[in-house]
Design a protein around this motif. Structure first.
Motif, PDB file in Angstrom:
ATOM      1  N   ASP A 157      72.664 -14.511  -0.767  1.00 58.41           N
ATOM      2  CA  ASP A 157      72.619 -13.683  -1.833  1.00 58.41           C
ATOM      3  C   ASP A 157      72.081 -14.382  -2.930  1.00 58.41           C
ATOM      4  N   ASN A 158      70.945 -15.137  -2.586  1.00 64.23           N
ATOM      5  CA  ASN A 158      70.021 -15.737  -3.802  1.00 64.23           C
ATOM      6  C   ASN A 158      68.605 -15.836  -3.413  1.00 64.23           C
ATOM      7  N   VAL A 159      67.982 -14.521  -3.390  1.00 64.28           N
ATOM      8  CA  VAL A 159      66.791 -14.465  -3.344  1.00 64.28           C
ATOM      9  C   VAL A 159      65.989 -15.052  -4.353  1.00 64.28           C
ATOM     10  N   GLN A 160      65.090 -15.908  -4.114  1.00 60.81           N
ATOM     11  CA  GLN A 160      64.288 -16.694  -5.184  1.00 60.81           C
ATOM     12  C   GLN A 160      62.843 -16.341  -5.155  1.00 60.81           C
ATOM     13  N   TRP A 161      62.178 -16.037  -4.063  1.00 59.78           N
ATOM     14  CA  TRP A 161      60.793 -15.590  -3.842  1.00 59.78           C
ATOM     15  C   TRP A 161      60.626 -14.319  -4.297  1.00 59.78           C
ATOM     16  N   ASP A 162      59.332 -14.006  -4.940  1.00 62.67           N
ATOM     17  CA  ASP A 162      58.882 -12.699  -5.252  1.00 62.67           C
ATOM     18  C   ASP A 162      57.678 -12.150  -4.201  1.00 62.67           C
ATOM     19  N   LEU A 163      56.898 -13.095  -3.761  1.00 62.67           N
ATOM     20  CA  LEU A 163      55.676 -12.820  -2.865  1.00 62.67           C
ATOM     21  C   LEU A 163      55.429 -13.704  -1.778  1.00 62.67           C
ATOM     22  N   GLN A 199      57.203  -7.262  11.531  1.00 60.22           N
ATOM     23  CA  GLN A 199      58.585  -7.494  12.086  1.00 60.22           C
ATOM     24  C   GLN A 199      59.609  -7.670  10.788  1.00 60.22           C
ATOM     25  N   MET A 200      59.271  -8.382   9.817  1.00 59.90           N
ATOM     26  CA  MET A 200      60.088  -8.599   8.376  1.00 59.90           C
ATOM     27  C   MET A 200      59.903  -7.331   7.679  1.00 59.90           C
ATOM     28  N   ALA A 201      59.019  -6.399   7.799  1.00 63.36           N
ATOM     29  CA  ALA A 201      59.353  -5.188   7.126  1.00 63.36           C
ATOM     30  C   ALA A 201      60.318  -4.297   8.163  1.00 63.36           C
ATOM     31  N   HIS A 202      60.362  -4.403   9.276  1.00 65.08           N
ATOM     32  CA  HIS A 202      61.075  -3.863  10.445  1.00 65.08           C
ATOM     33  C   HIS A 202      62.600  -4.029   9.807  1.00 65.08           C
ATOM     34  N   ASP A 203      62.839  -5.596   9.766  1.00 60.50           N
ATOM     35  CA  ASP A 203      64.074  -6.157   9.316  1.00 60.50           C
ATOM     36  C   ASP A 203      64.638  -6.045   8.001  1.00 60.50           C
ATOM     37  N   GLY A 204      63.567  -5.587   6.831  1.00 60.55           N
ATOM     38  CA  GLY A 204      64.030  -5.288   5.625  1.00 60.55           C
ATOM     39  C   GLY A 204      63.765  -6.359   4.786  1.00 60.55           C
ATOM     40  N   LEU A 205      63.017  -7.545   5.242  1.00 64.48           N
ATOM     41  CA  LEU A 205      62.824  -8.718   4.130  1.00 64.48           C
ATOM     42  C   LEU A 205      61.979  -8.450   3.334  1.00 64.48           C
ATOM     43  N   ILE A 206      60.934  -7.692   3.453  1.00 69.89           N
ATOM     44  CA  ILE A 206      59.770  -7.400   2.534  1.00 69.89           C
ATOM     45  C   ILE A 206      59.942  -5.736   2.511  1.00 69.89           C
ATOM     46  N   GLN A 207      59.609  -5.398   1.114  1.00 68.90           N
ATOM     47  CA  GLN A 207      59.633  -3.928   0.949  1.00 68.90           C
ATOM     48  C   GLN A 207      58.429  -3.189   0.853  1.00 68.90           C
ATOM     49  N   GLY A 248      34.959  -7.509  22.144  1.00 69.28           N
ATOM     50  CA  GLY A 248      35.971  -7.956  22.738  1.00 69.28           C
ATOM     51  C   GLY A 248      37.050  -8.570  21.999  1.00 69.28           C
ATOM     52  N   GLY A 249      36.809  -8.729  20.690  1.00 66.90           N
ATOM     53  CA  GLY A 249      37.796  -9.684  19.694  1.00 66.90           C
ATOM     54  C   GLY A 249      38.814  -8.813  19.332  1.00 66.90           C
ATOM     55  N   VAL A 250      39.624  -9.368  18.475  1.00 66.66           N
ATOM     56  CA  VAL A 250      40.695  -8.603  17.757  1.00 66.66           C
ATOM     57  C   VAL A 250      40.780  -9.229  16.246  1.00 66.66           C
ATOM     58  N   TYR A 251      40.940  -8.239  15.476  1.00 65.09           N
ATOM     59  CA  TYR A 251      41.220  -8.409  13.993  1.00 65.09           C
ATOM     60  C   TYR A 251      42.533  -8.780  13.645  1.00 65.09           C
ATOM     61  N   ASN A 252      42.899  -9.954  13.102  1.00 69.19           N
ATOM     62  CA  ASN A 252      44.164 -10.242  12.996  1.00 69.19           C
ATOM     63  C   ASN A 252      44.133 -10.737  11.198  1.00 69.19           C
ATOM     64  N   PRO A 253      44.883  -9.506  10.530  1.00 67.07           N
ATOM     65  CA  PRO A 253      44.879  -9.710   9.181  1.00 67.07           C
ATOM     66  C   PRO A 253      46.130 -10.604   8.956  1.00 67.07           C
ATOM     67  N   GLY A 254      46.146 -11.153   7.525  1.00 67.19           N
ATOM     68  CA  GLY A 254      47.208 -11.621   6.904  1.00 67.19           C
ATOM     69  C   GLY A 254      47.706 -10.617   5.810  1.00 67.19           C
ATOM     70  N   PHE A 255      48.764 -10.581   5.092  1.00 68.69           N
ATOM     71  CA  PHE A 255      49.303  -9.731   4.209  1.00 68.69           C
ATOM     72  C   PHE A 255      49.892 -10.548   2.863  1.00 68.69           C
ATOM     73  N   TRP A 256      49.478  -9.600   1.727  1.00 63.34           N
ATOM     74  CA  TRP A 256      50.443 -10.194   0.723  1.00 63.34           C
ATOM     75  C   TRP A 256      51.378  -9.286   0.385  1.00 63.34           C
ATOM     76  N   ASN A 257      52.984  -9.597   0.525  1.00 64.65           N
ATOM     77  CA  ASN A 257      54.191  -8.938   0.691  1.00 64.65           C
ATOM     78  C   ASN A 257      54.880  -9.105  -0.644  1.00 64.65           C
ATOM     79  N   LEU A 258      55.468  -8.149  -1.118  1.00 65.13           N
ATOM     80  CA  LEU A 258      56.502  -8.331  -2.033  1.00 65.13           C
ATOM     81  C   LEU A 258      57.795  -8.348  -1.136  1.00 65.13           C
ATOM     82  N   VAL A 259      58.743  -9.443  -1.873  1.00 64.85           N
ATOM     83  CA  VAL A 259      59.932  -9.581  -1.014  1.00 64.85           C
ATOM     84  C   VAL A 259      60.974  -8.580  -1.605  1.00 64.85           C
ATOM     85  N   THR A 260      61.863  -8.320  -0.750  1.00 63.05           N
ATOM     86  CA  THR A 260      62.809  -7.170  -0.809  1.00 63.05           C
ATOM     87  C   THR A 260      63.980  -8.022  -1.985  1.00 63.05           C
ATOM     88  N   ASP A 261      64.268  -7.471  -3.091  1.00 69.80           N
ATOM     89  CA  ASP A 261      65.151  -7.751  -4.211  1.00 69.80           C
ATOM     90  C   ASP A 261      64.492  -8.891  -4.996  1.00 69.80           C
TER      91      ASP A 261
END
Length: 360
Positions: A87-93, A104-112, A263-276
């Motif tokens: 109960d001590n969320v310290q990160w924002d992004l 996966q983290m969106a599915h689990d509610g860790l990012i909003q 034949g290749g695959v595009y693999n993105p990273g994401f900027w995410n906003l942390v839940t809470d």
């Protein structure tokens, strides 16, 4: 730091075992959250350096909002789970969270989910394909076919060709930490059209059977970009699935490497906003600033060798360099993307069977 690079299931059980002491260390202490400072989790080394130099510092200079960067390579999910349990969320992004982890983290509610008005605005600037409900792409790369031209006269330009060991009997390497990628490549080799892969539900039995056919020719299952490069330098392999930036880096440093985007695959990273997130308003301002500054994105890309989403960023890049990036239109058109949503729903079975495949 390897891109992450970046796959694996969210480490729920491991996160639960993290101690409060580890949490405080990983998150940069408990005194970072009350002064309006935006706290960003990043990947360390040159990656953090680029985010500091080209994104955070200019943003602070323009807005007065401080940005603290915490290095947590490969540990975003575990640390956020620990913060939530305490109960001590310290990160924002999260800076450039890998696509499988982000879904996966969106599915689990860790990012909003981001505000709809901002998503619409950012999609208009970056392109709809670069904005998801939980963030926008950043630090993007291609998983490409790379060949040693001294050993391979006709480098495969499709997965059907790459999996054809009669036409191409050479020694191969593939990445060991990305089951979704390998299974999707196997599905393409089995005849699933590349354009269907983003929404395709993988037939696990068929995909693993296809990988079993190729397995005898895979001499290296690499876990890091450094290991992948070393296998080419040492002559352990003649071709393989590679990070696009790393493959071009080998060629620039004198290795006889050809890169095939087909034949290749595009693999993105994401900027995410942390839940809470403790500083949600300031964090959204930082995300907005990044979207609106293509020149800053270009400088970040040239420092890290990863691609960025703003189409105008290419206007500020070296002519040769920009054509080596996954977001360069000619390259992006040849790359498919993966069904990360399906993976988030099926990651437990996929990861279990993948480990059995590697051990078998």
């Amino acid at each position: 730091m390897t891109p992450r690079r970046r796959e694996g299931a969210v480490l729920k059980s491991a996160a639960a075992a993290l101690s409060v002491a580890v949490l405080a260390t990983a998150c940069g202490g408990s005194d970072s959250g009350d002064d309006g400072t935006v706290v960003v989790a990043s990947w360390g080394a040159y990656f953090t350096e680029a985010t500091r130099m080209y994104l955070a510092d200019p943003f602070t200079e323009e807005t007065g909002i401080e940005v603290q960067i915490v290095d947590a390579p490969g540990k975003f999910a575990a640390n956020l789970e620990a913060q939530r349990q305490a109960d001590n969320v310290q990160w924002d992004l999260l800076d450039s969270n890998s696509a499988p982890d982000a879904y996966q983290m969106a599915h689990d509610g860790l990012i909003q989910t981001l505000p709809e008005d901002l998503r619409t605005e950012w999609a208009g600037i970056l392109g709809e394909e670069n904005v998801e409900e939980f963030g926008y792409t950043f630090s993007n790369l291609g998983y490409v076919i790379a060949c040693n031209t001294e050993e391979v006269s006709d480098c495969p330009d499709s997965q059907e060709a790459y999996f054809d060991t009669e036409a191409h009997p050479q020694r191969r390497q593939m990445i060991s930490t990305l089951p979704l990628l390998n299974l999707s490549l196997a599905e393409m080799a089995s005849g699933v059209p590349a354009e269907d892969i983003p929404t395709h539900e993988i037939d696990l039995d068929r995909a693993f059977a296809k990988l079993e056919e190729l397995k005898p020719e895979i001499k290296v299952w690499w876990e890091s970009g450094d290991q992948m490069e070393q296998a080419f330098r040492n002559g352990e392999v003649d071709m393989g699935i590679a990070y696009s930036g790393r493959a071009f880096g080998l060629a620039e440093n004198g290795q006889p490497i050809q890169v095939q985007w087909g034949g290749g695959v595009y693999n993105p990273g994401f900027w995410n906003l942390v839940t809470d997130a403790p500083h949600e308003e300031e964090a959204l301002q930082f995300l907005e600033w990044i979207v609106e500054n293509p020149e800053a994105q270009a400088k970040w890309a040239e420092h890290t060798k990863y691609s960025v989403p703003h189409p105008e960023a290419f206007d500020y890049m070296d002519e040769e360099f920009k054509t080596q990036l996954a977001d360069w239109p000619d390259n992006r058109a040849q790359l498919t993307t993966l069904n990360y949503g399906w993976y988030a729903e099926n990651s437990e079975e996929v990861n279990r069977r993948w480990q059995e495949f590697l051990r078998g």
